[in-house]
Design a protein around this motif. Structure first.
Motif, short mmCIF file in Angstrom:
data_model
loop_
_atom_site.label_atom_id
_atom_site.label_comp_id
_atom_site.label_asym_id
_atom_site.label_seq_id
_atom_site.Cartn_x
_atom_site.Cartn_y
_atom_site.Cartn_z
N MET A 28 -22.06 46.70 34.61
CA MET A 28 -21.02 46.44 33.63
C MET A 28 -20.64 44.86 33.50
SD MET A 28 -18.04 49.51 34.28
CE MET A 28 -18.67 51.04 34.20
N ALA A 29 -20.83 44.18 34.69
CA ALA A 29 -20.67 42.58 34.38
C ALA A 29 -21.95 41.92 33.60
CB ALA A 29 -20.44 41.88 35.90
N SER A 30 -22.95 42.60 34.08
CA SER A 30 -24.08 42.09 32.74
C SER A 30 -23.96 42.46 31.45
CB SER A 30 -25.51 42.61 33.52
OG SER A 30 -26.51 42.29 32.94
N ILE A 31 -23.64 43.68 31.27
CA ILE A 31 -23.26 43.98 29.81
C ILE A 31 -22.27 43.14 29.09
CG2 ILE A 31 -22.57 45.96 28.46
CD1 ILE A 31 -23.65 47.70 30.24
N GLY A 32 -21.31 42.78 29.99
CA GLY A 32 -20.19 41.95 29.36
C GLY A 32 -20.63 40.52 29.29
N GLY A 33 -21.57 40.13 30.04
CA GLY A 33 -22.07 38.70 29.76
C GLY A 33 -22.91 38.74 28.63
N ALA A 34 -23.84 39.61 28.38
CA ALA A 34 -24.76 39.68 27.45
C ALA A 34 -24.20 39.81 25.81
CB ALA A 34 -25.62 41.14 27.37
N MET A 35 -22.85 40.55 25.95
CA MET A 35 -22.23 40.45 24.60
C MET A 35 -21.33 39.29 24.54
SD MET A 35 -23.34 43.24 23.44
CE MET A 35 -22.63 42.81 21.68
N PHE A 36 -21.08 38.48 25.56
CA PHE A 36 -20.07 37.41 25.52
C PHE A 36 -20.83 36.30 24.63
CE2 PHE A 36 -18.90 33.23 27.11
CZ PHE A 36 -17.46 33.28 27.00
N VAL A 37 -22.28 36.35 24.73
CA VAL A 37 -23.10 35.29 24.18
C VAL A 37 -23.03 35.24 22.74
CG1 VAL A 37 -25.46 34.26 24.12
CG2 VAL A 37 -24.60 34.81 26.09
N PRO A 38 -23.35 36.42 22.18
CA PRO A 38 -23.35 36.20 20.48
C PRO A 38 -22.00 36.03 20.07
CG PRO A 38 -23.71 38.47 21.19
CD PRO A 38 -23.79 37.59 22.36
N ILE A 39 -20.83 36.59 20.64
CA ILE A 39 -19.49 36.55 20.18
C ILE A 39 -19.06 34.97 20.46
CG2 ILE A 39 -17.06 37.19 20.53
CD1 ILE A 39 -18.06 39.91 21.52
N VAL A 40 -18.88 34.41 21.53
CA VAL A 40 -18.48 33.25 21.69
C VAL A 40 -19.61 31.76 21.27
CG1 VAL A 40 -17.78 31.46 23.45
CG2 VAL A 40 -17.48 33.89 23.71
N GLY A 41 -20.96 32.34 21.25
CA GLY A 41 -21.88 31.22 20.62
C GLY A 41 -22.35 30.29 22.03
N ILE A 42 -22.33 30.26 22.85
CA ILE A 42 -22.54 29.53 23.94
C ILE A 42 -22.43 30.11 25.37
CG2 ILE A 42 -20.16 28.61 24.11
CD1 ILE A 42 -21.55 25.63 24.73
N ILE A 43 -23.20 29.70 26.33
CA ILE A 43 -23.01 29.84 27.83
C ILE A 43 -23.33 28.80 28.67
CG2 ILE A 43 -25.12 30.84 27.63
CD1 ILE A 43 -22.15 32.10 29.70
N THR A 44 -22.49 28.62 29.52
CA THR A 44 -22.54 27.36 30.32
C THR A 44 -22.45 27.80 31.69
OG1 THR A 44 -20.37 26.64 30.14
CG2 THR A 44 -21.65 25.93 28.55
N PRO A 45 -22.65 27.07 32.73
CA PRO A 45 -22.41 27.51 34.33
C PRO A 45 -20.84 27.47 34.37
CG PRO A 45 -24.01 25.50 34.13
CD PRO A 45 -23.59 25.76 32.83
N ALA A 46 -20.06 27.03 33.71
CA ALA A 46 -18.72 27.12 33.79
C ALA A 46 -18.14 28.59 33.73
CB ALA A 46 -17.94 26.08 32.79
N GLU A 47 -19.07 29.26 33.02
CA GLU A 47 -18.50 30.81 32.77
C GLU A 47 -19.07 31.67 33.70
OE1 GLU A 47 -16.62 31.52 30.20
OE2 GLU A 47 -16.69 29.77 29.12
N ILE A 48 -19.88 30.96 34.72
CA ILE A 48 -20.33 32.04 35.74
C ILE A 48 -20.16 31.68 37.27
CG2 ILE A 48 -22.38 32.35 34.25
CD1 ILE A 48 -23.88 30.92 35.86
N GLY A 49 -19.38 30.53 37.48
CA GLY A 49 -19.18 30.01 38.70
C GLY A 49 -17.95 30.72 39.39
N ALA A 50 -17.43 30.05 40.46
CA ALA A 50 -16.51 30.48 41.30
C ALA A 50 -15.08 30.64 40.32
CB ALA A 50 -16.18 29.87 42.51
N ALA A 51 -14.88 29.66 39.57
CA ALA A 51 -13.69 29.74 39.01
C ALA A 51 -13.53 31.06 38.01
CB ALA A 51 -13.42 28.27 38.24
N ALA A 52 -14.57 31.26 37.30
CA ALA A 52 -14.95 32.23 36.31
C ALA A 52 -14.79 33.39 36.89
CB ALA A 52 -16.19 31.94 35.40
N SER A 53 -15.17 33.69 38.33
CA SER A 53 -15.25 35.05 38.97
C SER A 53 -13.48 35.33 39.36
CB SER A 53 -16.04 34.84 39.99
OG SER A 53 -17.42 34.69 39.60
#
Length: 365
Positions: free
Chosen positions: A248-273
């Motif tokens: 489910m986390a992977s599916i959420g991440g996959a749909m996050f990209v076309p909606i937001v238009g960007i993916i960076t390490p800030a979205e996957i690190g400890a703070a994001a978790s």
């Protein structure tokens, strides 16, 4: 729990589906519909966390790892789709003659991309969960290990500038499987897909909660040794919940990209978790709708307060997390039950004890 409560939850999912799929596209502007799609992505992740943490007792603080697998798989495909036969622009900036990395090539295929979004988190979570649960790693040790993986992955992505864009990330997507992302109709389509996936995740978790597996998962959380003595392997039960949560986390991440238009390490690190965990704790980790609604509320707070007061938003989120844990350990979803208990008359509570006495005597006999 009464027999009608599961069907009441199913009705709630139906109402939620009508609001997301029917009402929201009609009443919201394109901007807010896009924001709601982003909140739905976090809600998908939160539903999985609710399964693993709320029902399974596993504090998964490294969901950014699986979020990244889905997000970067989708981002790589969209980047290649935008570039066409050319090398992606960010790679040319560092080395105009450098070839496309070999691990990028498979992501030209939409089918391979969709398979990667599903298979990669399942395989990684299966290997990781098997290694940890078979060794009976749990509690704070499990939480620290999963969060360390998120930090390590974010650091790795930041250091691989030529392959992943580094801290700048991947962005400037023009197409989504052949559809122009700048078209408002296509943006609405992406939102509907995301909202539908959220509904599907809620239905899956609803079914798991009322199944034999759901009972075993709660029993493993509350009395793991007793479950083992009854002939079940708690490691396998935890592993299934952990793998579903990762997917489910992977599916959420996959749909996050076309909606937001960007993916960076800030979205996957400890703070994001930790942000994902905070939303689940706010809504109520053991309930069905609590994690999703809590994640949406935290997402709205980040978008609204985070943009106007970026330095203070972190403190607000931390204070909110502390207050919820101390005052409402079961989250906001426990408020209706608390209000109902407070409204009961003292006489009813006193009468309940004598009424239960004969039943206890029969059990002891």
């Amino acid at each position: 729990m009464t027999k009608s409560k599961p069907w009441l939850s199913l009705g709630g999912i139906g109402v939620f589906a009508v609001l997301l799929l029917g009402v929201a596209p009609l009443v919201l502007t394109d901007h807010w519909l896009n924001n709601l799609g982003k909140y739905c992505c976090w809600a998908i992740v939160a539903v999985g966390i609710g399964l693993a943490w709320g029902r399974g007792g596993m504090l998964v603080m490294g969901q950014g790892v699986f979020f990244a697998l889905g997000a970067y798989a989708m981002a790589m495909h969209l980047t290649l789709e935008t570039a066409g036969d050319r090398t992606p622009t960010f790679m040319v900036l560092y080395d105009p003659l450098a070839p496309l990395p070999a691990f990028w090539e498979p992501f030209r295929s939409p089918v391979v991309t969709l398979l990667a979004i599903v298979v990669l988190p399942v395989v990684l979570a299966g290997i990781l969960g098997f290694a940890l649960f078979k060794r009976r790693v749990k509690g704070a040790y499990f939480a620290i290990l999963t969060q360390a993986l998120a930090v390590a992955l974010a650091t790795l992505v930041s250091s691989t500038i030529r392959e992943t864009g580094g801290d700048t990330g991947l962005s400037s997507f023009k197409y989504f499987f052949g559809f122009l992302l700048n078209d408002p109709a296509n943006k609405a389509m992406v939102f509907l897909i995301t909202a539908a996936l959220l509904i599907v995740c809620l239905l899956v978790v609803w079914q798991l909660y009322r199944s034999r597996f759901g009972e075993l998962l709660v029993a493993t959380r509350d009395a793991e040794e007793r479950v083992r003595f009854l002939g079940y392997d708690p490691a396998n039960i935890k592993l299934v919940a952990f793998v579903v949560s990762a997917l489910m986390a992977s599916i959420g991440g996959a749909m996050f990209v076309p909606i937001v238009g960007i993916i960076t390490p800030a979205e996957i690190g400890a703070a994001a978790s930790i942000l994902m965990i905070a939303g689940v704790a706010l809504g109520g980790r053991a309930s069905l709708f609590g994690p999703a609604l809590g994640a949406m509320a935290v997402g709205w707070g980040q978008s609204s307060l985070g943009s106007t007061w970026p330095e203070g938003w972190t403190y607000i989120l931390g204070l909110l997390f502390i207050v919820v844990i101390l005052v409402l350990p079961k989250g906001l979803s426990s408020l209706p039950a608390r209000f109902a208990a407070a409204r009961r008359r003292p006489g009813e509570q006193r009468a309940a004890a004598p009424a239960a006495a004969p039943e206890l005597a029969e059990v002891k006999a």
